[in-house]
Design a protein around this motif. Structure first.
Motif, PDB file in Angstrom:
ATOM      1  N   LEU A 115     -12.613 -37.232 -13.997  1.00  0.00           N
ATOM      2  CA  LEU A 115     -13.749 -36.318 -13.934  1.00  0.00           C
ATOM      3  C   LEU A 115     -13.386 -34.948 -14.502  1.00  0.00           C
ATOM      4  O   LEU A 115     -14.116 -34.397 -15.332  1.00  0.00           O
ATOM      5  N   LEU A 116     -12.251 -34.411 -14.090  1.00  0.00           N
ATOM      6  CA  LEU A 116     -11.833 -33.109 -14.610  1.00  0.00           C
ATOM      7  C   LEU A 116     -11.431 -33.214 -16.081  1.00  0.00           C
ATOM      8  O   LEU A 116     -11.719 -32.308 -16.867  1.00  0.00           O
ATOM      9  N   LYS A 169     -12.770 -35.134 -18.315  1.00  0.00           N
ATOM     10  CA  LYS A 169     -14.028 -35.125 -19.073  1.00  0.00           C
ATOM     11  C   LYS A 169     -14.621 -33.720 -19.127  1.00  0.00           C
ATOM     12  O   LYS A 169     -15.129 -33.299 -20.160  1.00  0.00           O
ATOM     13  N   ARG A 170     -14.548 -32.989 -18.019  1.00  0.00           N
ATOM     14  CA  ARG A 170     -15.079 -31.620 -18.001  1.00  0.00           C
ATOM     15  C   ARG A 170     -14.315 -30.721 -18.961  1.00  0.00           C
ATOM     16  O   ARG A 170     -14.904 -29.981 -19.730  1.00  0.00           O
ATOM     17  N   ILE A 171     -12.990 -30.796 -18.920  1.00  0.00           N
ATOM     18  CA  ILE A 171     -12.165 -29.989 -19.815  1.00  0.00           C
ATOM     19  C   ILE A 171     -12.504 -30.330 -21.265  1.00  0.00           C
ATOM     20  O   ILE A 171     -12.721 -29.439 -22.095  1.00  0.00           O
ATOM     21  N   HIS A 192     -15.230 -31.682 -22.521  1.00  0.00           N
ATOM     22  CA  HIS A 192     -16.591 -31.240 -22.828  1.00  0.00           C
ATOM     23  C   HIS A 192     -16.614 -29.742 -23.140  1.00  0.00           C
ATOM     24  O   HIS A 192     -17.188 -29.317 -24.152  1.00  0.00           O
ATOM     25  N   VAL A 193     -16.009 -28.940 -22.295  1.00  0.00           N
ATOM     26  CA  VAL A 193     -16.026 -27.481 -22.483  1.00  0.00           C
ATOM     27  C   VAL A 193     -15.305 -27.090 -23.768  1.00  0.00           C
ATOM     28  O   VAL A 193     -15.823 -26.288 -24.558  1.00  0.00           O
ATOM     29  N   GLU A 214     -17.493 -28.237 -26.760  1.00  0.00           N
ATOM     30  CA  GLU A 214     -18.762 -27.511 -26.801  1.00  0.00           C
ATOM     31  C   GLU A 214     -18.576 -26.053 -27.224  1.00  0.00           C
ATOM     32  O   GLU A 214     -19.419 -25.491 -27.918  1.00  0.00           O
ATOM     33  N   ARG A 251      -8.418 -20.914 -22.220  1.00  0.00           N
ATOM     34  CA  ARG A 251      -9.575 -21.569 -21.609  1.00  0.00           C
ATOM     35  C   ARG A 251      -9.127 -22.787 -20.801  1.00  0.00           C
ATOM     36  O   ARG A 251      -9.605 -23.013 -19.685  1.00  0.00           O
ATOM     37  N   LEU A 310      -9.543 -23.626 -16.614  1.00  0.00           N
ATOM     38  CA  LEU A 310     -10.227 -24.812 -16.095  1.00  0.00           C
ATOM     39  C   LEU A 310      -9.312 -25.709 -15.263  1.00  0.00           C
ATOM     40  O   LEU A 310      -9.784 -26.582 -14.547  1.00  0.00           O
ATOM     41  N   HIS A 311      -8.020 -25.500 -15.380  1.00  0.00           N
ATOM     42  CA  HIS A 311      -7.036 -26.422 -14.814  1.00  0.00           C
ATOM     43  C   HIS A 311      -6.607 -25.997 -13.418  1.00  0.00           C
ATOM     44  O   HIS A 311      -6.357 -24.827 -13.178  1.00  0.00           O
TER      45      HIS A 311
END
Length: 112
Positions: free
Chosen positions: A21-22, A24-26, A28-29, A32, A78, A82-83
């Protein structure tokens, strides 16, 4: 920080995340925000390491991130924001060659 690569050089940044989950978030950000052209998420595996004098083992999802020298430092900052780890893995590897069209695509995706 002095860079060992030129701004237009393509580089690969290796990292990991504690779960999918994390990861995928990393990914994506970073994509993007045009810091990375592409982030590959690998299959979770066991990482073994010493932490504060103790042998640790943790499942981690490997991240392979493609960007350029000009975006690497901003991407690292960045990623660190996020980590959740106190000391996340962040390794910058030079790309010595490859498909010219792919390298041009990476550069085009992360132009800032």
């Amino acid at each position: 920080m002095t860079s060992l690569y030129a701004d237009h050089d393509v580089v690969v940044i290796l990292s990991n995340a504690p779960d999918m989950l994390l990861a995928k978030r990393i990914a994506h950000v970073l994509v993007e925000e045009h810091l990375a052209a592409c982030v590959n998420l690998g299959v979770a595996g066991l990482s073994m390491y010493m932490w504060q004098g103790e042998l640790e083992g943790a499942e981690e999802v490997p991240l392979t991130i493609k960007t350029t020298g000009s975006r690497a430092q901003e991407l690292i900052e960045r990623l660190m924001s996020l980590h959740p780890y106190e000391v996340p893995e962040v390794l910058v590897l030079p790309v010595l060659g490859g498909s010219v069209s792919y390298l041009e695509w990476v550069r085009a995706q992360v132009q800032g």
